[in-house]
Design an enzyme around this catalytic site. Structure first.
Site, PDB file in Angstrom:
ATOM      1  N   HIS A 172      -1.425   3.757   4.598  1.00 47.36           N
ATOM      2  CA  HIS A 172      -2.455   4.418   3.789  1.00 47.36           C
ATOM      3  C   HIS A 172      -2.669   5.842   4.287  1.00 47.36           C
ATOM      4  O   HIS A 172      -2.640   6.107   5.482  1.00 47.36           O
ATOM      5  CB  HIS A 172      -3.770   3.626   3.870  1.00 47.36           C
ATOM      6  CG  HIS A 172      -4.786   4.027   2.843  1.00 47.36           C
ATOM      7  ND1 HIS A 172      -5.441   5.246   2.864  1.00 47.36           N
ATOM      8  CD2 HIS A 172      -5.261   3.379   1.745  1.00 47.36           C
ATOM      9  CE1 HIS A 172      -6.264   5.318   1.844  1.00 47.36           C
ATOM     10  NE2 HIS A 172      -6.167   4.211   1.141  1.00 47.36           N
ATOM     11  N   GLU A 221       0.815  -1.209   0.000  1.00 47.87           N
ATOM     12  CA  GLU A 221       0.000   0.000   0.000  1.00 47.87           C
ATOM     13  C   GLU A 221       0.858   1.273   0.000  1.00 47.87           C
ATOM     14  O   GLU A 221       1.685   1.481   0.887  1.00 47.87           O
ATOM     15  CB  GLU A 221      -0.924   0.002   1.222  1.00 47.87           C
ATOM     16  CG  GLU A 221      -1.701   1.282   1.440  1.00 47.87           C
ATOM     17  CD  GLU A 221      -2.679   1.580   0.324  1.00 47.87           C
ATOM     18  OE1 GLU A 221      -2.721   2.748  -0.116  1.00 47.87           O
ATOM     19  OE2 GLU A 221      -3.397   0.672  -0.106  1.00 47.87           O
ATOM     20  N   THR A 237      -6.066   1.179  -5.441  1.00 46.06           N
ATOM     21  CA  THR A 237      -5.622  -0.189  -5.132  1.00 46.06           C
ATOM     22  C   THR A 237      -6.349  -1.219  -5.985  1.00 46.06           C
ATOM     23  O   THR A 237      -5.744  -2.180  -6.470  1.00 46.06           O
ATOM     24  CB  THR A 237      -5.838  -0.513  -3.641  1.00 46.06           C
ATOM     25  OG1 THR A 237      -5.111   0.433  -2.851  1.00 46.06           O
ATOM     26  CG2 THR A 237      -5.358  -1.917  -3.301  1.00 46.06           C
ATOM     27  N   ASP A 280       1.274  -0.369  -5.012  1.00 49.18           N
ATOM     28  CA  ASP A 280      -0.006  -0.316  -5.739  1.00 49.18           C
ATOM     29  C   ASP A 280      -0.267   1.025  -6.408  1.00 49.18           C
ATOM     30  O   ASP A 280      -0.800   1.088  -7.506  1.00 49.18           O
ATOM     31  CB  ASP A 280      -1.169  -0.720  -4.824  1.00 49.18           C
ATOM     32  CG  ASP A 280      -1.333   0.190  -3.616  1.00 49.18           C
ATOM     33  OD1 ASP A 280      -0.427   1.002  -3.331  1.00 49.18           O
ATOM     34  OD2 ASP A 280      -2.377   0.063  -2.934  1.00 49.18           O
ATOM     35  N   HIS A 281       0.134   2.120  -5.772  1.00 46.52           N
ATOM     36  CA  HIS A 281      -0.077   3.457  -6.345  1.00 46.52           C
ATOM     37  C   HIS A 281       0.745   4.462  -5.556  1.00 46.52           C
ATOM     38  O   HIS A 281       1.400   4.106  -4.567  1.00 46.52           O
ATOM     39  CB  HIS A 281      -1.563   3.846  -6.345  1.00 46.52           C
ATOM     40  CG  HIS A 281      -2.215   3.738  -4.995  1.00 46.52           C
ATOM     41  ND1 HIS A 281      -1.995   4.643  -3.970  1.00 46.52           N
ATOM     42  CD2 HIS A 281      -3.071   2.810  -4.494  1.00 46.52           C
ATOM     43  CE1 HIS A 281      -2.704   4.293  -2.909  1.00 46.52           C
ATOM     44  NE2 HIS A 281      -3.356   3.183  -3.190  1.00 46.52           N
TER      45      HIS A 281
END
Length: 629
Positions: A399, A239, A283, A458-459
């Site tokens: 996150h 994440e 995600t 993921d990003h």
């Protein structure tokens, strides 16, 4: 009066909240005038009412326009993007946003509703009396004026950006030329059109797509093909882990020492020019890219809008090629991002959601179970799976806005004064410790030696809105070119047993390329599947990384918002012809991917040996799991 005030409020918000990349006097002029047409058009509907009802209509319309505008402000603060209809349809996610949404709301935001509050007080105290009856001609004049202003606006916009409504994937363009509310109308029309594509699609539509993917297929590298044959496969979604964290030191201390050690492990392939390609689905988009080798949608998430499509995803391909079990594991509700439905379409045998974990209050943060207890409690599930298995772990602790309890902090925050950026490094360290714990437990379980572990960012974690803090931390100005380079995320493929020659691989690639890479490592050729990525280990790899908005990165060039930069200098390049060719290729690939997803075209595509998913046979309930045991 209302139109004038709302127009000026909207323009002020454009200047304060949005970074739209205004480049010339035409764009400055259009940004100034574009709120007029939509404001006048929508408020004109109030003229259809009489007396007190008209004033109430003004209030209702004014509030809706203000709410849409403010919703885009909050959304833009983190995503640097604008809200679309499919995003609004993701209602199952809203209740779990919690601190992430609150962190984006500022106390001064009440000023954005000040004009509405004043208007409401004037109406309620009867300082504004109901207007007298208006003629049809007067009402028609208001509507026609709005339409004429919009038509003129669009004509000027088309002169500066030809084919604005048909050729761009970038919502920033649409907003800076047409305005937030006109973009919303456009988005509603586009969403309606995409919803109808499946109904009109037939088996002939897959031919163009298949011809394209056949022509772009690259042969596997014989050196690596089958290197991980018969091994278990574990995907770990890291994440918000961005590439700059690799080997990054904060006050002389490594932020992620364990991940750093893996990049130097002889059993690990580490790709340092690997980019995320996610859009509004974040995600879930990364999951879709990694397992389907197709691009996310330009609006919303595939998981929430196209979950019932037919897919030939990685789990079902592996089940068709000798794998005994596939499972996804995530310490959050099965409804978040509509995962339960999408995982069935992907062919997962099992989905271990929050109901399978010890969801103690002290172990929950933000979007679910903290990474350490989540990964620790998952080991028994891995041990009971028939091998070879494929599993995917979705972690959540690292996150936005990166909160972490004192007991979990082993690193002091950064000191830029930007709270979310400063805390980012603490949660990154926590994840790194979680990953080390997982590897240790995997070794203790006896599964490690026969398991390939694929770890991917993921990003992005730090958005474009934090350029000042990022510039301070990285010691350089974050230009549009540098911002594009920051979209790198780590990709590590760890294969124990000296079966590969590990090390740093400088190939340029993106998440769309992972599926063919992994399948070829497992000895499964991908030639007959529809996929838009290519094997990162192939000597024929194309090394073009498309982004969802039409930008791209190659080893030589980076295109951002229609401007092409040299990677060597970071400056604008004179080789416009090559960049234009890349740009057209990227747009073609994105269009074909969208055509496949919107039209649900894989229902017309058969692959020899592939066993289609039977959703009706899949049940992820706890009771069913106990029965299977």
């Amino acid at each position: 009066m209302i139109t004038l005030i709302f127009w000026l409020k909207t323009y002020t918000i454009y200047q304060v909240e949005f970074s739209l990349g205004i480049e010339n006097s035409i764009q400055k002029f259009l940004l100034f005038i574009n709120p007029i047409s939509s404001t006048l058009f929508f408020l004109s509907f109030a003229l259809l009412f009489k007396g007190k009802a008209r004033n109430r209509a003004y209030l209702i319309i004014h509030f809706i326009l203000s709410f849409v505008l403010y919703g885009n402000v909050v959304y833009y603060r983190f995503f640097n993007d604008f809200v679309t209809v499919p995003v609004l349809m993701q209602t199952q996610n809203f209740g779990q946003l919690g601190g992430s949404a609150l962190a984006l709301i500022h106390p001064t935001d009440v000023l954005y509703f000040l004009d509405f509050i004043v208007l409401a007080l004037l109406v309620l105290t009867k300082k504004i009396k109901p207007q007298e009856k208006l003629s049809r001609k007067a009402i028609a004049t208001a509507f026609i004026s709005a339409i004429l202003i919009f038509t003129t606006n669009l004509a000027i916009a088309e002169s500066d950006r030809p084919q604005l409504l048909t050729r761009t994937f970038d919502r920033n363009y649409l907003v800076k030329y047409l305005g937030v509310h006109n973009f919303t109308i456009y988005d509603i029309i586009q969403s309606s059109k995409s919803a109808s594509q499946r109904a009109f699609a037939d088996s002939n539509d897959i031919t163009e797509v298949k011809n394209y993917t056949n022509s772009t297929y690259v042969k596997p590298n014989e050196k690596y093909f089958g290197a991980a044959k018969d091994m278990n496969v574990i995907y770990i979604s890291m994440e918000s882990v961005q590439g700059f964290l690799i080997d990054y030191k904060l006050r002389g201390e490594e932020v992620m020492p364990f991940l750093n050690s893996l990049t130097k492990d002889s059993n690990t392939l580490y790709f340092d020019n690997f980019f995320h390609q996610t859009a509004q689905g974040k995600t879930s988009d990364a999951e879709f890219l990694m397992e389907n080798s197709m691009y996310p949608l330009p609006q919303g998430s595939v998981f929430t809008t196209k979950a019932m499509n037919t897919y030939q995803g990685l789990p079902s391909i592996l089940k068709s090629n000798g794998f005994n079990y596939t499972a996804a594991l995530h310490g959050n509700s099965k409804t978040f991002w509509n995962r339960e439905e999408m995982y069935k379409s992907q062919g997962y045998d099992m989905f271990y959601d929050s109901s399978y974990y010890n969801m103690l209050s002290e172990n929950i943060i933000g979007y679910g179970l903290k990474d350490k207890p989540f990964l620790k409690e998952s080991i028994p599930y891995l041990k009971e799976m028939p091998q070879p298995f494929y599993t995917k772990f979705i972690t959540v602790t690292h996150h936005f806005p990166y909160p972490l309890e004192e007991k979990d902090r082993t690193l002091e925050p950064a000191t830029t004064g930007d709270k979310s950026v400063d805390q980012y490094f603490q949660t990154a360290r926590y994840f790194d410790e979680s990953l080390k714990q997982f590897f240790d437990d995997l070794k203790s379980s006896g599964l490690y030696d026969n398991t390939m572990v694929v770890m991917y960012g993921d990003h992005y974690g730090i958005s474009e809105n934090h350029k000042r803090a990022m510039g301070e931390l990285l010691g350089k100005e974050i230009t549009p070119f540098e911002q594009a380079q920051l979209q790198r995320v780590p990709l590590l493929i760890h294969i124990p047993g000296e079966k590969i020659e590990g090390g740093v691989n400088h190939t340029y690639g993106g998440q769309v390329d992972v599926r063919p890479t992994i399948l070829h490592l497992l000895g499964i050729d991908t030639k007959n599947y529809i996929e838009f990525g290519s094997d990162l280990l192939s000597t024929e790899d194309h090394q073009i990384v498309p982004f969802r908005n039409g930008d791209f990165v190659t080893p030589e060039f980076t295109e951002v918002s229609g401007k092409c930069y040299s990677n060597e200098t970071g400056e604008l390049t004179q080789d416009s012809k090559t960049c234009a060719q890349y740009s057209e290729a990227v747009k073609k690939e994105l269009e074909l991917s969208d055509k496949t997803v919107y039209g649900d075209l894989l229902r017309f595509h058969e692959v020899k040996g592939f066993k289609p998913v039977k959703r009706s046979t899949l049940d992820y309930s706890k009771a069913e799991h106990l029965n299977q045991q």
